[in-house]
Design an enzyme around this catalytic site. Structure first.
Site, PDB file in Angstrom:
ATOM      1  CD  GLU A 179      -2.942  -1.170   0.218  1.00 32.26           C
ATOM      2  OE1 GLU A 179      -2.809  -0.422  -0.781  1.00 32.26           O
ATOM      3  OE2 GLU A 179      -3.894  -1.938   0.350  1.00 32.26           O
ATOM      4  CE1 TYR A 234     -16.447  16.418  22.115  1.00 33.43           C
ATOM      5  CE2 TYR A 234     -18.246  15.120  23.037  1.00 33.43           C
ATOM      6  CZ  TYR A 234     -16.972  15.636  23.136  1.00 33.43           C
ATOM      7  OH  TYR A 234     -16.203  15.377  24.239  1.00 33.43           O
ATOM      8  CG  HIS A 238      -6.979  -4.800   7.445  1.00 30.82           C
ATOM      9  ND1 HIS A 238      -6.592  -5.940   6.772  1.00 30.82           N
ATOM     10  CD2 HIS A 238      -6.698  -3.766   6.602  1.00 30.82           C
ATOM     11  CE1 HIS A 238      -6.097  -5.616   5.588  1.00 30.82           C
ATOM     12  NE2 HIS A 238      -6.150  -4.298   5.464  1.00 30.82           N
ATOM     13  CE1 TYR A 241     -10.566  18.399  24.423  1.00 30.97           C
ATOM     14  CE2 TYR A 241      -9.066  17.081  23.098  1.00 30.97           C
ATOM     15  CZ  TYR A 241      -9.937  17.202  24.164  1.00 30.97           C
ATOM     16  OH  TYR A 241     -10.190  16.115  24.959  1.00 30.97           O
ATOM     17  CG  HIS A 299      -4.003   0.516   5.693  1.00 35.70           C
ATOM     18  ND1 HIS A 299      -5.376   0.616   5.725  1.00 35.70           N
ATOM     19  CD2 HIS A 299      -3.716  -0.665   5.086  1.00 35.70           C
ATOM     20  CE1 HIS A 299      -5.890  -0.456   5.134  1.00 35.70           C
ATOM     21  NE2 HIS A 299      -4.910  -1.245   4.758  1.00 35.70           N
ATOM     22  CG  HIS A 342      -8.751  -2.174   2.161  1.00 32.60           C
ATOM     23  ND1 HIS A 342      -7.998  -1.877   1.036  1.00 32.60           N
ATOM     24  CD2 HIS A 342      -7.850  -2.561   3.099  1.00 32.60           C
ATOM     25  CE1 HIS A 342      -6.710  -2.099   1.302  1.00 32.60           C
ATOM     26  NE2 HIS A 342      -6.610  -2.502   2.551  1.00 32.60           N
TER      27      HIS A 342
END
Length: 216
Positions: A74, A114, A95, A209, A93, A156
């Site tokens: 990827e 929120y 799963h 924040y 990335h 995916h």
């Protein structure tokens, strides 16, 4: 700027954290971090527990590759996101199970809570399915990540990114928690969503924040 040696160690630490947190299993998922004129990325087909610093692959934005192993399958969306987004320094990335559950249904995550704002907008989009490792998947991911720091990948998994590996990992955990709560809510019914004006207020508040208290 952090040294390449340190960044390689941080990539491995992050990849192992994803496994420890149950966000990846086996050889699933991948991690990258900006490094010089390119980025460091986990190699293809190796479990996190087996990674050593020399296994991490350096890829230049010009296509140059340095390392003894092949980069993650990827690598394209890592390359394209880091090249096109100066605000991002690291991409993860996974799963992760609840994100992937929604992704296989082609469902993004709306503003049912929120905290969706942590990903940078009023929702977390789900990119359409494309074969893993292809330019088509990368293009879909880049589009879904427009003005966002996280997205789902249809049938995916998910992507989360940030200025640093630590921030990208924190966001990965937060998005998976949101996906879990959203999935749980769907067992009761379609949850109501916050209106756009409220999400605009939340997004504005999120700009400061977690920052230091101003000196008065």
């Amino acid at each position: 700027m952090e040294s390449e040696v340190h960044l390689r160690a941080e990539v491995i630490k992050t990849a192992r954290s994803l496994t420890d947190l149950g966000l990846n299993k086996g050889t699933a998922g991948n991690v990258s971090v900006r490094c010089g004129d390119g980025f460091l990325v986990t190699p293809s087909g190796m479990p996190a527990a087996a990674l050593a610093p020399q296994d991490i692959v350096w890829m230049g934005f010009d296509g140059q590759v340095e390392g003894t192993r092949a980069p993650s399958s990827e690598w394209r969306f890592h390359h394209d996101l880091l090249l096109s987004r100066a605000d991002l320094g690291a991409v993860i990335h996974t799963h992760a199970p609840f994100c992937t559950t929604l992704a296989v249904m082609g469902r993004g995550i709306p503003a049912f809570h929120y905290m969706i704002a942590v990903a940078g907008g009023t929702d977390i989009r789900c990119a359409p399915y494309a074969t893993f490792g292809t330019p088509e998947l990368s293009a879909a991911a880049v589009e879904a990540m427009h003005d966002r720091k996280a997205c789902l990948l249809g049938q995916h998994g998910m992507i989360a990114a940030g200025e640093t590996l630590a921030k990208a990992l924190k966001l990965t955990v937060e998005v998976e928690e949101l996906a879990q709560v959203y999935w749980q809510a769907l067992q009761i019914g379609e949850p109501p969503c916050l209106p756009g004006d409220e999400m605009a207020r939340v997004l504005e508040k999120f700009k400061t924040y977690g920052t230091a208290r101003p000196v008065v």
